[in-house]
Design an enzyme around this catalytic site. Structure first.
Site, PDB file in Angstrom:
ATOM      1  N   ASP A 118      39.781  57.422   2.341  1.00  0.00           N
ATOM      2  CA  ASP A 118      40.646  58.012   1.314  1.00  0.00           C
ATOM      3  C   ASP A 118      40.551  57.163   0.047  1.00  0.00           C
ATOM      4  O   ASP A 118      40.812  55.949   0.079  1.00  0.00           O
ATOM      5  CB  ASP A 118      42.092  58.032   1.846  1.00  0.00           C
ATOM      6  CG  ASP A 118      42.980  58.936   1.025  1.00  0.00           C
ATOM      7  OD1 ASP A 118      42.501  59.490   0.025  1.00  0.00           O
ATOM      8  OD2 ASP A 118      44.161  59.064   1.389  1.00  0.00           O
ATOM      9  N   GLU A 149      38.888  62.609  -0.067  1.00  0.00           N
ATOM     10  CA  GLU A 149      38.959  62.105   1.311  1.00  0.00           C
ATOM     11  C   GLU A 149      37.965  62.825   2.222  1.00  0.00           C
ATOM     12  O   GLU A 149      37.598  63.977   1.973  1.00  0.00           O
ATOM     13  CB  GLU A 149      40.379  62.196   1.879  1.00  0.00           C
ATOM     14  CG  GLU A 149      40.969  63.565   1.820  1.00  0.00           C
ATOM     15  CD  GLU A 149      42.424  63.604   2.273  1.00  0.00           C
ATOM     16  OE1 GLU A 149      42.809  62.832   3.168  1.00  0.00           O
ATOM     17  OE2 GLU A 149      43.153  64.448   1.740  1.00  0.00           O
TER      18      GLU A 149
END
Lengths: 365, 410
Positions: B9, B104
């Site tokens: 992320d 992500e």
């Protein structure tokens, strides 16, 4: 109602009427067939509200009356009976069906609901030989779209120009066209699209003997043939502009024996990808190599002879789109006309006749 | 050997890109999203978060909390480019990269130990590669399933690594807590708490039948698995066939057909534009509906006609949606996907009458090219009316983050 007749004479008509019943809901009156005895005739009617069928056959009437029964069940019973005289009579909301010596009997429940009225047309019929109308259908029906969401392609276009009858079928990926000159008078009528289901019924009923009397207007097409008449309601959905997609000025062509191509396609397609049904055709030096692509199931290829003097050409297509018109093509040879492997091809019999078939190719990997 | 998944992320992605490229933003509360009515915060820097600002917050509220914050509209073209750069790096670490949004992705790292070392060492190598090549930091979560990996990447943010070993998943879930479980929104949390359940331990203590009686079968099933650290299937595993999909989860459940149609249109445009970008052609269109009760339904169709443009995707998706929509139930998530996608700029099977659809495809692609060049072009039907009140799908030109958008490239 009480009558007697040969099993086969009623069986055929009930089988025909079954095509016009609605099987979607077995509870609906439209899943029924209507039977009425009048004098020594049995009147048979069926309708799914879009199409209708009525027919008369000779029976021995003992008592006049009418009933309606579930068509499919009635048909199954008739099919199961031996080929002999069968007795029918209704009593207490049931129709008794027995064979001649009363060793077999069925009590089929009848329906009390009112049977829907069939549409009536009394005038403006024209006559056309069944053989000619059958030819129009044979050359085009297979190309009609099966996709219910494409209502505008769910039938064949039927039109008249000068003294020619035109029929066109397409599913958006191929198109079949016939322009049949006729030597008899046909009144003018506006273009209509005959629904696929009705076309298939005409095809299955057609014995190519005698004539049809046909009525066409913008809302209904009715056909009369010997003892029966049947109709379909017509949808007012415009047919695609087919003329725009029939290529003209094709510069290359390849002449092939129909039988050679048909048999090669039958063999090669045994290992064709089931999703796309794509075969590749390489045309070079008077030979065509027809092959499938690499897949989990393997590959197949076959070379056949052809007459071709152009530059080597590779294209791909759904083999069914070529196989279907070849099955109804007259003569020994056909030509594939083309300009570009990404543009539509035209398939014509050689020598040329009243019909042609347009096929959109597939991408070559 | 068990599976090993990384969830990578990018930290405060949009804000970090801006701070990287503009020295004047560094160390300052930077908020992506203009303080205008109906605008929401796309993301914000960690400095702004100290003031209580967070993504999906109305930008006007962010301004009240952080009056000295720097508000910028953001450069979504730049973020897309940077995202691709990061995804390219991730592909060097695993052949199985599942991008689920612009910032992500999941990596299936099973069997890569000989190449990159144990999980923590591989995380460090990956983080270093991203930092060296993009000057951006990522947080990485590691677990034997995607669900826990996703929670883990958030656990030590920013610039963190969190490896959850298979034996410690329930302990980890308890530390994350019920409120932060992925997939549990505000309204769902309130519902669960109203039923007297306040922690993952309390949920785990209940047998399935009891949980179903309290919460209904869908939510019960979800929490039964999630509270044990088992992936409840919120992010389905990749299928063999290629697909391009997007999902939106809404803060408030949706009931309004017009709003849902607008969201489907925007999603159709998004997935089709991604297909154009990747030079892919779809054969199948699928819609996913998740209700407030967590009941989830999916429906797909493979049209006979080639899918050439976003309009066709929208029309088909709307039909599919209406075929499954239970109007009495609020919708918390809608997904739209293109499936059976194959490589190419044209359909495998040519069409005779596709002039209109081809024109619409050309129009789509013109809009896409203009957007790439920095023009703010939208189809009229995707522009919100001034009086639209509901929280609907986001767009690059109208930043809106009232909901989480999950994009999935399989």
């Amino acid at each position: 109602m009480r009558f007697t007749c040969q099993r086969n004479s009623i069986l055929n008509e009930i089988a025909n009427s079954a095509e016009f019943t609605s099987q979607k809901s077995n509870l609906s009156i439209t899943a029924n067939v209507y039977l009425e005895t009048r004098n020594d005739k049995l009147i048979i009617k069926a309708t799914d509200q879009k199409m209708g069928f009525s027919s008369e056959i000779a029976v021995s009437t003992e008592e006049e009356g009418h009933v309606s029964v579930k068509c499919e069940r009635f048909l199954n019973i008739l099919r199961s009976l031996p080929e002999e005289i069968i007795h029918f009579y209704d009593k207490d909301c049931q129709m008794m069906i027995t064979n001649d010596d009363n060793t077999i009997s069925f009590n089929l429940r009848t329906t009390q609901d009112d049977f829907p009225e069939l549409l009536q047309v009394d005038e403006a019929f024209f006559r056309i030989p069944k053989k000619i109308f059958g030819k129009l259908i044979d050359q085009t029906a297979f190309a009609v779209s099966q996709d219910e969401t494409k209502a505008y392609m769910n039938g064949t276009l039927f039109s008249k120009e000068d003294n020619c009858l035109i029929m066109v079928g397409t599913d958006g990926k191929r198109l079949s066209f016939i322009n049949q000159p006729v030597d008899f008078e046909i009144p003018d009528f506006d273009d209509v699209t005959i629904p696929r289901k009705f076309i298939n019924i005409i095809k299955s009923f057609n014995n190519n003997e005698g004539d049809y009397d046909i009525h066409i207007d913008q809302s209904i097409m009715m056909i009369r043939s010997s003892n029966c008449e049947y109709y379909t309601v017509l949808q007012n959905t415009p047919f695609p502009n087919y003329r725009k997609v029939i290529p003209t000025n094709m510069s290359n062509h390849c002449r092939i024996k129909i039988k050679d191509m048909d048999e090669a396609l039958k063999r090669v397609s045994l290992l064709v990808d089931s999703k796309f049904k794509r075969v590749v055709m390489q045309i070079e030096n008077e030979k065509i190599l027809i092959s499938t692509e690499e897949s989990d199931i393997g590959t197949a290829k076959e070379t056949i002879q052809c007459e071709f003097d152009g530059n080597p050409f590779i294209c791909a297509l759904n083999y069914l789109y070529l196989q279907a018109p070849l099955k109804v093509m007259d003569g020994e040879y056909f030509n594939i006309w083309f300009n570009d492997p990404t543009k539509a091809f035209v398939i014509k019999p050689d020598p040329e006749r009243e019909y042609l078939h347009v096929i959109m190719p597939m991408q070559v990997n | 050997m068990g599976k090993v998944f990384f969830h990578v992320d990018l930290d405060a992605f949009f804000a970090s890109v801006e701070q990287r490229d503009h020295a004047e933003y560094r160390g300052k509360p930077l908020i992506i999203g203009m303080p205008e009515r109906r605008s929401v915060v796309s993301t914000c820097s960690y400095e702004a978060r100290k003031f209580g600002v967070h993504s999906a917050m109305p930008a006007m509220q962010a301004q009240r909390l952080c009056p000295n914050g720097i508000f910028i509209p953001g450069d979504h073209k730049l973020y897309q480019r940077t995202s691709r750069q990061v995804m390219d790096i991730l592909h060097r670490f695993s052949p199985e990269v599942q991008q689920i949004s612009i910032d992500e992705a999941f990596l299936d790292m099973t069997g890569t130990e000989l190449l990159f070392g144990p999980a923590r060492e591989a995380c460090q190598k990956l983080k270093k590669a991203v930092l060296d090549e993009t000057q951006l930091t990522v947080s990485v979560g590691v677990s034997q399933n995607r669900f826990v990996a996703k929670l883990a990447s958030d656990f030590h943010k920013p610039d963190g690594i969190c490896v959850v070993s298979p034996t410690k998943e329930t302990i980890f879930i308890d530390r994350v807590g019920l409120a932060k479980l992925w997939g549990i929104g505000k309204s769902t949390l309130k519902f669960i708490q109203e039923k007297g359940l306040h922690s993952t331990q309390e949920i785990r203590a209940l047998p399935m039948e009891r949980l179903e009686a309290i919460l209904g079968s869908n939510l019960a099933h979800y929490l039964f698995l999630a509270s044990r650290g088992i992936d409840p299937g919120i992010c389905e595993a990749e299928t063999k066939s290629h697909s391009i999909s997007t999902e939106s989860t809404f803060t408030d459940d949706l009931y309004d057909e017009e709003t849902i149609s607008a969201i489907l249109l925007k999603m159709a445009t998004e997935v089709m534009f991604r297909a154009y970008e990747d030079k892919m052609m779809p054969r199948t269109i699928g819609v996913k509906i998740r209700y407030g009760s967590f009941e989830t339904t999916t429906v797909q169709a493979t049209p006979d006609q080639a899918i050439l443009n976003s309009n066709q995707v929208y029309e088909q998706a709307r039909k599919l949606f209406l075929s499954r929509w239970k109007k009495s139930q609020g919708i918390r998530l809608i997904g739209l996907g293109l499936y059976q996608v194959y490589k190419g700029d044209a359909p495998i099977q040519g069409e005779l009458f596709n002039e209109v659809e081809q024109k619409r495809r050309n129009l789509d692609q013109t809009i896409m090219q203009l957007t790439k060049k920095g023009h703010n072009v939208q189809k009229a039907s995707t522009i919100k009316k001034p009086d639209d009140e509901n929280n609907d799908a986001e767009s690059d030109s109208i930043p809106s983050k009232d909901f989480e958008t999950v994009r999935t490239d399989k």
